[in-house]
Design an enzyme around this catalytic site. Structure first.
Site, mmCIF file in Angstrom:
data_model
loop_
_atom_site.group_PDB
_atom_site.id
_atom_site.type_symbol
_atom_site.label_atom_id
_atom_site.label_comp_id
_atom_site.label_asym_id
_atom_site.label_seq_id
_atom_site.Cartn_x
_atom_site.Cartn_y
_atom_site.Cartn_z
ATOM 1 N N CYS A 100 0.859 -1.182 0.000
ATOM 2 C CA CYS A 100 0.000 0.000 0.000
ATOM 3 C C CYS A 100 0.893 1.228 0.000
ATOM 4 O O CYS A 100 1.871 1.287 0.754
ATOM 5 C CB CYS A 100 -0.874 -0.015 1.258
ATOM 6 S SG CYS A 100 -1.987 1.396 1.367
ATOM 7 N N HIS A 142 -9.108 -4.058 -1.474
ATOM 8 C CA HIS A 142 -8.101 -3.243 -0.783
ATOM 9 C C HIS A 142 -8.429 -1.757 -0.918
ATOM 10 O O HIS A 142 -8.438 -1.021 0.089
ATOM 11 C CB HIS A 142 -6.715 -3.551 -1.363
ATOM 12 C CG HIS A 142 -5.613 -2.688 -0.826
ATOM 13 N ND1 HIS A 142 -4.565 -3.192 -0.082
ATOM 14 C CD2 HIS A 142 -5.394 -1.341 -0.917
ATOM 15 C CE1 HIS A 142 -3.771 -2.181 0.265
ATOM 16 N NE2 HIS A 142 -4.243 -1.053 -0.240
ATOM 17 N N GLU A 143 -8.692 -1.311 -2.151
ATOM 18 C CA GLU A 143 -8.926 0.131 -2.366
ATOM 19 C C GLU A 143 -10.218 0.580 -1.677
ATOM 20 O O GLU A 143 -10.259 1.665 -1.080
ATOM 21 C CB GLU A 143 -8.957 0.457 -3.857
ATOM 22 C CG GLU A 143 -7.660 0.191 -4.612
ATOM 23 C CD GLU A 143 -6.435 0.777 -3.957
ATOM 24 O OE1 GLU A 143 -6.540 1.822 -3.282
ATOM 25 O OE2 GLU A 143 -5.360 0.176 -4.103
ATOM 26 N N HIS A 146 -10.076 1.436 1.956
ATOM 27 C CA HIS A 146 -9.603 2.789 2.287
ATOM 28 C C HIS A 146 -10.775 3.754 2.494
ATOM 29 O O HIS A 146 -10.665 4.704 3.277
ATOM 30 C CB HIS A 146 -8.717 3.344 1.167
ATOM 31 C CG HIS A 146 -7.299 2.837 1.182
ATOM 32 N ND1 HIS A 146 -6.411 3.120 2.204
ATOM 33 C CD2 HIS A 146 -6.611 2.088 0.291
ATOM 34 C CE1 HIS A 146 -5.238 2.556 1.930
ATOM 35 N NE2 HIS A 146 -5.329 1.926 0.785
HETATM 36 NI NI NI Z 1 -3.689 0.971 -0.086
#
Ligand code: NI
Length: 175
Positions: A100, A142-143, A146
Protein backbone atom coordinates in the site's frame (compact mmCIF):
# COMPACT_ATOMS: atom_id res chain seq x y z
CA UNK A 1 -2.68 17.93 -12.65
CA UNK A 2 -0.25 17.09 -9.95
CA UNK A 3 1.48 14.36 -8.06
CA UNK A 4 0.06 14.73 -4.58
CA UNK A 5 1.55 13.69 -1.25
CA UNK A 6 0.32 10.26 -0.15
CA UNK A 7 -0.70 10.13 3.50
CA UNK A 8 1.04 7.50 5.59
CA UNK A 9 -0.31 5.05 8.14
CA UNK A 10 -0.83 6.99 11.35
CA UNK A 11 -2.33 10.10 9.74
CA UNK A 12 -5.88 10.45 11.02
CA UNK A 13 -7.52 11.18 7.65
CA UNK A 14 -6.79 7.59 6.59
CA UNK A 15 -9.10 6.21 9.29
CA UNK A 16 -12.24 8.19 8.41
CA UNK A 17 -15.25 6.96 6.52
CA UNK A 18 -15.23 8.88 3.23
CA UNK A 19 -18.28 10.73 1.90
CA UNK A 20 -20.20 9.72 -1.25
CA UNK A 21 -19.70 11.77 -4.40
CA UNK A 22 -22.90 13.72 -5.12
CA UNK A 23 -22.07 15.47 -8.42
CA UNK A 24 -20.50 13.69 -11.40
CA UNK A 25 -18.72 15.04 -14.47
CA UNK A 26 -17.60 18.20 -12.68
CA UNK A 27 -14.22 19.92 -13.15
CA UNK A 28 -13.40 19.28 -9.48
CA UNK A 29 -14.07 15.56 -9.77
CA UNK A 30 -12.09 15.21 -13.00
CA UNK A 31 -9.20 17.15 -11.43
CA UNK A 32 -9.23 14.85 -8.40
CA UNK A 33 -9.17 11.75 -10.61
CA UNK A 34 -6.34 13.20 -12.71
CA UNK A 35 -4.29 13.93 -9.57
CA UNK A 36 -4.94 10.39 -8.37
CA UNK A 37 -3.66 8.90 -11.64
CA UNK A 38 -0.64 11.23 -11.68
CA UNK A 39 0.19 10.16 -8.13
CA UNK A 40 -0.43 6.44 -8.66
CA UNK A 41 1.65 6.33 -11.84
CA UNK A 42 4.52 8.31 -10.29
CA UNK A 43 4.72 5.79 -7.44
CA UNK A 44 4.09 2.63 -9.52
CA UNK A 45 0.96 1.90 -7.51
CA UNK A 46 -1.66 -0.66 -8.53
CA UNK A 47 -4.42 1.45 -7.07
CA UNK A 48 -5.17 4.53 -5.02
CA UNK A 49 -8.09 5.82 -2.98
CA UNK A 50 -8.94 9.51 -2.67
CA UNK A 51 -8.51 9.56 1.14
CA UNK A 52 -4.85 8.60 0.58
CA UNK A 53 -4.24 12.03 -0.93
CA UNK A 54 -6.39 13.76 1.65
CA UNK A 55 -9.74 13.95 -0.18
CA UNK A 56 -12.34 12.17 1.91
CA UNK A 57 -14.54 11.07 -1.00
CA UNK A 58 -15.62 7.60 -2.15
CA UNK A 59 -13.36 7.53 -5.22
CA UNK A 60 -10.84 4.81 -6.04
CA UNK A 61 -8.71 4.14 -9.09
CA UNK A 62 -6.79 1.00 -10.01
CA UNK A 63 -5.37 -0.90 -12.93
CA UNK A 64 -2.14 -1.69 -14.69
CA UNK A 65 -0.66 -3.60 -17.60
CA UNK A 66 2.59 -4.71 -16.06
CA UNK A 67 3.52 -3.45 -12.63
CA UNK A 68 7.06 -3.73 -11.26
CA UNK A 69 5.66 -3.77 -7.70
CA UNK A 70 3.48 -6.81 -8.60
CA UNK A 71 5.43 -8.69 -11.28
CA UNK A 72 3.55 -11.99 -11.02
CA UNK A 73 -0.08 -10.95 -11.36
CA UNK A 74 -2.42 -10.61 -14.30
CA UNK A 75 -3.20 -7.14 -15.73
CA UNK A 76 -6.19 -5.26 -14.35
CA UNK A 77 -8.13 -2.77 -16.52
CA UNK A 78 -7.61 0.89 -15.69
CA UNK A 79 -10.70 1.90 -13.77
CA UNK A 80 -12.19 4.88 -11.94
CA UNK A 81 -14.75 3.60 -9.44
CA UNK A 82 -16.94 6.01 -7.49
CA UNK A 83 -19.43 5.27 -4.72
CA UNK A 84 -18.63 1.56 -5.00
CA UNK A 85 -20.81 -1.26 -3.73
CA UNK A 86 -19.08 -4.62 -3.27
CA UNK A 87 -20.83 -7.96 -3.19
CA UNK A 88 -18.70 -11.05 -2.48
CA UNK A 89 -19.77 -14.04 -4.60
CA UNK A 90 -19.54 -17.15 -2.45
CA UNK A 91 -17.56 -17.71 0.71
CA UNK A 92 -14.28 -18.69 -0.92
CA UNK A 93 -11.29 -16.63 0.19
CA UNK A 94 -7.67 -16.42 -0.93
CA UNK A 95 -4.50 -15.35 0.84
CA UNK A 96 -2.27 -12.98 -1.07
CA UNK A 97 0.48 -10.41 -0.56
CA UNK A 98 -0.48 -6.76 -0.61
CA UNK A 99 1.35 -3.50 -0.42
CA UNK A 100 0.00 0.00 0.00
CA UNK A 101 1.38 3.40 -0.90
CA UNK A 102 0.31 4.56 2.58
CA UNK A 103 2.37 1.76 4.17
CA UNK A 104 5.65 2.11 2.24
CA UNK A 105 8.29 -0.60 2.38
CA UNK A 106 6.01 -3.29 3.79
CA UNK A 107 4.00 -6.20 2.45
CA UNK A 108 1.39 -8.24 4.25
CA UNK A 109 -0.50 -11.40 3.49
CA UNK A 110 -4.23 -10.75 3.67
CA UNK A 111 -7.27 -12.96 3.15
CA UNK A 112 -9.80 -11.58 0.64
CA UNK A 113 -12.90 -12.89 -1.09
CA UNK A 114 -11.86 -14.67 -4.27
CA UNK A 115 -14.87 -13.65 -6.39
CA UNK A 116 -16.60 -10.34 -6.31
CA UNK A 117 -19.29 -8.33 -8.05
CA UNK A 118 -18.71 -4.60 -7.85
CA UNK A 119 -20.84 -1.72 -8.95
CA UNK A 120 -20.38 2.02 -8.99
CA UNK A 121 -19.86 4.89 -11.41
CA UNK A 122 -17.04 6.41 -13.41
CA UNK A 123 -16.19 10.12 -13.24
CA UNK A 124 -18.83 10.97 -15.86
CA UNK A 125 -21.50 9.14 -13.87
CA UNK A 126 -21.69 6.10 -16.13
CA UNK A 127 -22.54 2.88 -14.31
CA UNK A 128 -19.97 0.14 -13.82
CA UNK A 129 -21.03 -3.43 -13.02
CA UNK A 130 -18.37 -6.12 -13.09
CA UNK A 131 -17.84 -9.64 -11.81
CA UNK A 132 -14.17 -10.38 -11.18
CA UNK A 133 -11.85 -12.71 -9.31
CA UNK A 134 -8.28 -13.15 -8.22
CA UNK A 135 -5.97 -10.13 -8.05
CA UNK A 136 -8.55 -7.84 -9.65
CA UNK A 137 -11.00 -8.71 -6.83
CA UNK A 138 -8.21 -8.24 -4.28
CA UNK A 139 -7.29 -4.77 -5.55
CA UNK A 140 -10.92 -3.63 -5.44
CA UNK A 141 -11.35 -4.90 -1.88
CA UNK A 142 -8.10 -3.24 -0.78
CA UNK A 143 -8.93 0.13 -2.37
CA UNK A 144 -12.52 0.18 -1.16
CA UNK A 145 -11.34 -0.61 2.38
CA UNK A 146 -9.60 2.79 2.29
CA UNK A 147 -13.03 4.42 1.90
CA UNK A 148 -14.04 2.93 5.24
CA UNK A 149 -10.83 3.88 7.00
CA UNK A 150 -9.28 0.41 6.84
CA UNK A 151 -5.62 -0.22 5.99
CA UNK A 152 -4.56 -3.77 5.09
CA UNK A 153 -2.46 -4.28 8.28
CA UNK A 154 -5.76 -4.02 10.18
CA UNK A 155 -6.84 -7.24 8.38
CA UNK A 156 -3.72 -9.33 9.07
CA UNK A 157 -4.44 -12.73 10.59
CA UNK A 158 -0.80 -13.38 11.49
CA UNK A 159 1.72 -10.68 12.35
CA UNK A 160 4.56 -12.85 10.99
CA UNK A 161 3.02 -12.18 7.58
CA UNK A 162 3.77 -8.46 7.77
CA UNK A 163 7.20 -7.96 6.25
CA UNK A 164 9.65 -5.45 4.92
CA UNK A 165 9.93 -5.77 1.15
CA UNK A 166 13.61 -6.74 1.37
CA UNK A 167 12.73 -9.82 3.45
CA UNK A 168 10.19 -11.19 0.97
CA UNK A 169 12.49 -14.02 -0.13
CA UNK A 170 12.82 -15.39 3.42
CA UNK A 171 10.56 -18.25 4.54
CA UNK A 172 7.35 -16.92 6.04
CA UNK A 173 7.14 -19.32 8.98
CA UNK A 174 9.82 -20.35 11.50
CA UNK A 175 10.22 -24.15 11.40
NI1 NI B 1 -3.69 0.97 -0.09
Amino acid sequence: MAVRRVLKMGESQLYRRADPVKAFDTPALHALVQDMFDTMVALNGAGLAAPQIGDSLRVVIFGFEANPRYPDVEPVPTTVLINPVLEPLGEEREDGWEGCLSVPGLRGQVSRYKRLRYRGFDARGIEIDRTVEGFHARVVQHECDHLDGILYPMRLADWRLLRFEETMEEPAQPD
